[in-house]
Design a protein around this motif. Structure first.
Motif, PDB file in Angstrom:
ATOM      1  N   TYR A  66       0.833  -1.207   0.000  1.00 36.79           N
ATOM      2  CA  TYR A  66       0.000   0.000   0.000  1.00 36.79           C
ATOM      3  C   TYR A  66       0.867   1.257   0.000  1.00 36.79           C
ATOM      4  O   TYR A  66       0.879   2.022   0.975  1.00 36.79           O
ATOM      5  CB  TYR A  66      -0.923   0.000   1.223  1.00 36.79           C
ATOM      6  CG  TYR A  66      -1.768  -1.243   1.350  1.00 36.79           C
ATOM      7  CD1 TYR A  66      -2.877  -1.419   0.532  1.00 36.79           C
ATOM      8  CD2 TYR A  66      -1.451  -2.229   2.270  1.00 36.79           C
ATOM      9  CE1 TYR A  66      -3.664  -2.560   0.637  1.00 36.79           C
ATOM     10  CE2 TYR A  66      -2.230  -3.372   2.386  1.00 36.79           C
ATOM     11  CZ  TYR A  66      -3.336  -3.533   1.565  1.00 36.79           C
ATOM     12  OH  TYR A  66      -4.108  -4.660   1.667  1.00 36.79           O
ATOM     13  N   LEU A  69      -1.047   4.533   0.842  1.00 39.99           N
ATOM     14  CA  LEU A  69      -1.379   4.694   2.259  1.00 39.99           C
ATOM     15  C   LEU A  69      -0.135   5.044   3.063  1.00 39.99           C
ATOM     16  O   LEU A  69      -0.185   5.909   3.947  1.00 39.99           O
ATOM     17  CB  LEU A  69      -2.019   3.412   2.793  1.00 39.99           C
ATOM     18  CG  LEU A  69      -2.345   3.380   4.287  1.00 39.99           C
ATOM     19  CD1 LEU A  69      -3.273   4.534   4.669  1.00 39.99           C
ATOM     20  CD2 LEU A  69      -2.961   2.039   4.683  1.00 39.99           C
ATOM     21  N   LEU A  86       3.367  -0.588   8.592  1.00 41.47           N
ATOM     22  CA  LEU A  86       1.932  -0.836   8.739  1.00 41.47           C
ATOM     23  C   LEU A  86       1.677  -2.056   9.622  1.00 41.47           C
ATOM     24  O   LEU A  86       2.475  -2.984   9.665  1.00 41.47           O
ATOM     25  CB  LEU A  86       1.292  -1.073   7.372  1.00 41.47           C
ATOM     26  CG  LEU A  86       1.133   0.125   6.435  1.00 41.47           C
ATOM     27  CD1 LEU A  86       0.497  -0.330   5.128  1.00 41.47           C
ATOM     28  CD2 LEU A  86       0.283   1.205   7.080  1.00 41.47           C
ATOM     29  N   ALA A  88      -1.867  -4.401  11.642  1.00 42.58           N
ATOM     30  CA  ALA A  88      -3.296  -4.601  11.862  1.00 42.58           C
ATOM     31  C   ALA A  88      -3.673  -4.018  13.222  1.00 42.58           C
ATOM     32  O   ALA A  88      -3.899  -4.742  14.199  1.00 42.58           O
ATOM     33  CB  ALA A  88      -3.651  -6.075  11.786  1.00 42.58           C
ATOM     34  N   THR A 186      -2.630   4.487  15.931  1.00 40.93           N
ATOM     35  CA  THR A 186      -3.748   3.674  15.473  1.00 40.93           C
ATOM     36  C   THR A 186      -4.795   4.542  14.798  1.00 40.93           C
ATOM     37  O   THR A 186      -4.911   5.741  15.068  1.00 40.93           O
ATOM     38  CB  THR A 186      -4.389   2.929  16.662  1.00 40.93           C
ATOM     39  OG1 THR A 186      -5.495   2.158  16.193  1.00 40.93           O
ATOM     40  CG2 THR A 186      -4.897   3.905  17.720  1.00 40.93           C
ATOM     41  N   ARG A 197      -9.091  -2.161  11.946  1.00 41.94           N
ATOM     42  CA  ARG A 197      -7.820  -2.684  12.441  1.00 41.94           C
ATOM     43  C   ARG A 197      -6.643  -2.203  11.591  1.00 41.94           C
ATOM     44  O   ARG A 197      -6.012  -2.966  10.859  1.00 41.94           O
ATOM     45  CB  ARG A 197      -7.820  -4.211  12.501  1.00 41.94           C
ATOM     46  CG  ARG A 197      -9.000  -4.853  13.215  1.00 41.94           C
ATOM     47  CD  ARG A 197      -9.210  -4.332  14.620  1.00 41.94           C
ATOM     48  NE  ARG A 197      -8.081  -4.573  15.488  1.00 41.94           N
ATOM     49  CZ  ARG A 197      -7.535  -3.641  16.276  1.00 41.94           C
ATOM     50  NH1 ARG A 197      -7.987  -2.398  16.267  1.00 41.94           N
ATOM     51  NH2 ARG A 197      -6.527  -3.938  17.050  1.00 41.94           N
ATOM     52  N   VAL A 198      -6.343  -0.915  11.679  1.00 49.49           N
ATOM     53  CA  VAL A 198      -5.202  -0.329  10.975  1.00 49.49           C
ATOM     54  C   VAL A 198      -4.388   0.481  11.972  1.00 49.49           C
ATOM     55  O   VAL A 198      -4.929   1.321  12.706  1.00 49.49           O
ATOM     56  CB  VAL A 198      -5.638   0.600   9.818  1.00 49.49           C
ATOM     57  CG1 VAL A 198      -4.400   1.091   9.041  1.00 49.49           C
ATOM     58  CG2 VAL A 198      -6.594  -0.119   8.877  1.00 49.49           C
ATOM     59  N   TYR A 200       0.017   1.986  12.665  1.00 52.07           N
ATOM     60  CA  TYR A 200       1.323   2.171  12.032  1.00 52.07           C
ATOM     61  C   TYR A 200       2.364   2.506  13.086  1.00 52.07           C
ATOM     62  O   TYR A 200       2.051   3.028  14.156  1.00 52.07           O
ATOM     63  CB  TYR A 200       1.277   3.257  10.959  1.00 52.07           C
ATOM     64  CG  TYR A 200       0.838   4.630  11.407  1.00 52.07           C
ATOM     65  CD1 TYR A 200       1.777   5.602  11.779  1.00 52.07           C
ATOM     66  CD2 TYR A 200      -0.507   4.983  11.439  1.00 52.07           C
ATOM     67  CE1 TYR A 200       1.383   6.869  12.176  1.00 52.07           C
ATOM     68  CE2 TYR A 200      -0.918   6.244  11.831  1.00 52.07           C
ATOM     69  CZ  TYR A 200       0.031   7.188  12.199  1.00 52.07           C
ATOM     70  OH  TYR A 200      -0.364   8.451  12.588  1.00 52.07           O
ATOM     71  N   VAL A 220      -2.610  -5.592   6.547  1.00 53.11           N
ATOM     72  CA  VAL A 220      -3.856  -4.821   6.487  1.00 53.11           C
ATOM     73  C   VAL A 220      -4.624  -5.243   5.240  1.00 53.11           C
ATOM     74  O   VAL A 220      -4.032  -5.444   4.179  1.00 53.11           O
ATOM     75  CB  VAL A 220      -3.553  -3.309   6.436  1.00 53.11           C
ATOM     76  CG1 VAL A 220      -4.837  -2.503   6.295  1.00 53.11           C
ATOM     77  CG2 VAL A 220      -2.794  -2.876   7.680  1.00 53.11           C
ATOM     78  N   SER A 224      -9.671  -2.245   4.512  1.00 50.62           N
ATOM     79  CA  SER A 224      -9.217  -1.408   5.624  1.00 50.62           C
ATOM     80  C   SER A 224      -8.277  -0.318   5.141  1.00 50.62           C
ATOM     81  O   SER A 224      -8.325   0.823   5.614  1.00 50.62           O
ATOM     82  CB  SER A 224      -8.520  -2.276   6.673  1.00 50.62           C
ATOM     83  OG  SER A 224      -9.436  -3.161   7.283  1.00 50.62           O
ATOM     84  N   ALA A 225      -7.402  -0.656   4.197  1.00 48.90           N
ATOM     85  CA  ALA A 225      -6.491   0.347   3.652  1.00 48.90           C
ATOM     86  C   ALA A 225      -7.263   1.469   2.963  1.00 48.90           C
ATOM     87  O   ALA A 225      -6.912   2.652   3.088  1.00 48.90           O
ATOM     88  CB  ALA A 225      -5.514  -0.303   2.673  1.00 48.90           C
ATOM     89  N   ALA A 228      -8.725   3.732   5.676  1.00 49.54           N
ATOM     90  CA  ALA A 228      -7.692   4.553   6.312  1.00 49.54           C
ATOM     91  C   ALA A 228      -7.245   5.683   5.394  1.00 49.54           C
ATOM     92  O   ALA A 228      -7.062   6.831   5.826  1.00 49.54           O
ATOM     93  CB  ALA A 228      -6.500   3.686   6.714  1.00 49.54           C
TER      94      ALA A 228
END
Length: 509
Positions: A66, A69, A86, A88, A186, A197-198, A200, A220, A224-225, A228
């Protein structure tokens, strides 16, 4: 399987909403969770359209990861992409750091206990002991959970600083990543994406590269990506939540309680009998986190927080520091592929109304209806307004009707019938309503700005009420507004409590 030490204790999740509802003898929709330290609602960007492209390719891997992201996170955190790892959620990164830096025979230090219990879980899974000599790694939750305190940074290195609540504190250790500090963040808290659930980590480029080398591939999901990335395009403004936290703290002090100073989106209240208070709150459908020396609860918004403050006042048999919301209430969530509408309704209210769906005039019309009905109403949502307001307006009216039907219960003791007449400049509107349980809408609006009649029909359908409206006038806006005010005045009469019986000779409605 490798044996864990006898002292190892797994992370314990709070019971599910269904379990909490069963304990309280309530419907799950009546449960309000104050125990997760998350906002009252998701961000506006969290809707079906945001993940549509990712869902269309859900059969594919995110080849190459990603990078978009990662770049967006780096921009937001004011670092370089090579400083980003990254995960979860921050929990995944806590486990990653522990196993990357420590193993059997090593020690991990944990600052400011009591604190987030996953640090001990991570140490145990890595095979390390806690707080031994010469630690290989130190963890610090800043601001601290559960106290909310913003303590000094430990001098230990390497140091993992868990900044789950940094948006609320306004302070970060990210400037120290070249000094042996790893910062964890988070999207679960201020960004309102706990279910995605993301998380870093921010670290110097060498450490980040080594952590990425040890991280699971694609930790991830593509959906979810996408959530975010959309959230980063419009970062959260937490000022309203901070103001609400301070207001709630003042109300608690008015009850004779002393919440600890907080730099987060929650308050910790020391208590002598926290279990008793927690059980009393649960009986009212309010779930807080109970500790041996107090309770911790999330700051949601004024309407939800007032429910908690009112229930605390009852638990301590003290005057409520807020205006009671009344007994006939309902909470509804209507979620479709096009919209997400949340409704909180109290029939015996004081005309405290907040409507926010982005539908402009139609938000205003529902606001007028609820105010003149004397309801307390919070109706919030997001919809596919890029295609026009139709879906949003319709679902808002349907959700309000569903909440009205729920709040009325078996309709015992209500007046049932009501009428209202409202002149407004050039417009005149008459409305009559029957809450007898049979949906019908007989509407004659001489002019319609577009969806005014349709919304009223949707309200009548979902609310199981018969609605008659006549409105004349020369201005579309005035005519529709007078009609909605008249419907509100009619509802004010019809929902009024008059006795104890069913308002029908049939014995039911």
């Amino acid at each position: 399987m490798k044996t864990l030490t006898d002292s190892f204790a797994p992370y314990r999740w709070a019971p599910s909403t269904g379990e909490q509802a069963a304990r309280a003898g309530l419907d799950p929709v009546q449960i309000v969770r104050f125990d997760g330290n998350v906002p009252a609602r998701p961000p506006a960007s969290a809707r079906a359209g945001t993940v549509a492209a990712a869902l269309a390719d859900v059969n594919e891997y995110a080849h190459g990861g990603y990078p978009g992201l990662v770049r967006a996170i780096a921009t937001y955190a004011e670092v370089e992409p090579e400083n980003v790892v990254l995960g979860a959620g921050a929990d995944d990164l806590i486990l990653l750091c522990a196993r990357a830096f420590a193993g059997p025979g090593d020690s991990i230090a944990i600052a400011e206990e009591p604190t987030y219990p996953l640090y001990r879980v991570a140490a145990g899974l890595a095979g390390a002991e806690v707080d031994g000599a010469e630690p290989a790694l130190a963890f610090c939750c800043r601001p601290n959970n559960p106290t909310g305190a913003l303590g000094p940074l430990p001098e230990a290195r390497p140091l993992v600083v868990d900044e789950a609540y940094c948006e609320y504190a306004g302070e970060t250790a990210a400037g120290l990543i070249d000094d042996g500090v790893i910062v964890l963040r988070t999207f679960s808290k201020a960004f309102g994406l706990a279910g995605a659930r993301v998380g870093y980590a921010l670290a110097d480029s060498d450490t980040a590269a080594e952590l990425n080398r040890r991280q699971a591939p694609l930790p991830v999901s593509t959906l979810s990506a996408a959530l975010a990335l959309a959230a980063l395009a419009d970062p959260p403004d937490v000022s309203d939540q901070l103001e609400e936290r301070d207001r709630s703290a003042r109300a608690l002090r008015a009850l004779g309680l002393e919440p600890l100073p907080s730099w987060t989106n929650f308050l910790f209240v020391p208590l002598e009998e926290p279990e008793r208070v927690g059980e009393a709150l649960l009986r009212n459908g309010l779930v807080v986190r109970v500790f041996p020396d107090g309770i911790r609860f999330s700051i949601r918004d004024r309407e939800d927080d007032d429910l908690l403050l009112e229930a605390l006042a009852r638990a301590f048999e003290r005057p409520a520091p807020v205006v009671p919301a009344g007994g006939r209430r309902a909470r509804r969530l209507r979620a479709t592929a096009e919209t997400r509408i949340r409704v909180r309704l109290a029939l015996d209210g004081a005309g405290r109304v907040r409507i926010a769906t982005g539908a402009g005039l139609y938000d205003h019309l529902l606001e007028q209806l609820a105010f003149h009905a004397g309801f307390d109403l919070v109706l919030e949502g997001v919809g596919d307004l890029e295609t026009g307001p139709h879906h949003t307006v319709e679902d808002a009216a349907l959700a309000l009707g569903e909440a009205l039907d729920e709040a009325l219960g078996d309709r015992r003791g209500i007046a049932r019938y009501g009428e209202g007449v409202v002149p407004m400049d050039d417009s005149l509107a008459r409305a009559a309503v029957d809450l007898g349980g049979r949906p019908w809408a007989e509407l004659r609006l001489e002019r319609d700005p577009g969806l005014a009649e349709h919304a009223l029909r949707s309200l009548a359908q979902a609310g199981r009420l018969a609605l008659h409206v006549e409105a004349t006038g020369r201005d579309d806006h005035h005519l529709a507004e007078s009609a909605y005010k008249a419907v509100g005045r009619a509802l004010r009469q019809a929902v009024r409590a008059e006795g104890a019986g069913i308002p029908s000779t049939k014995g039911l409605v």
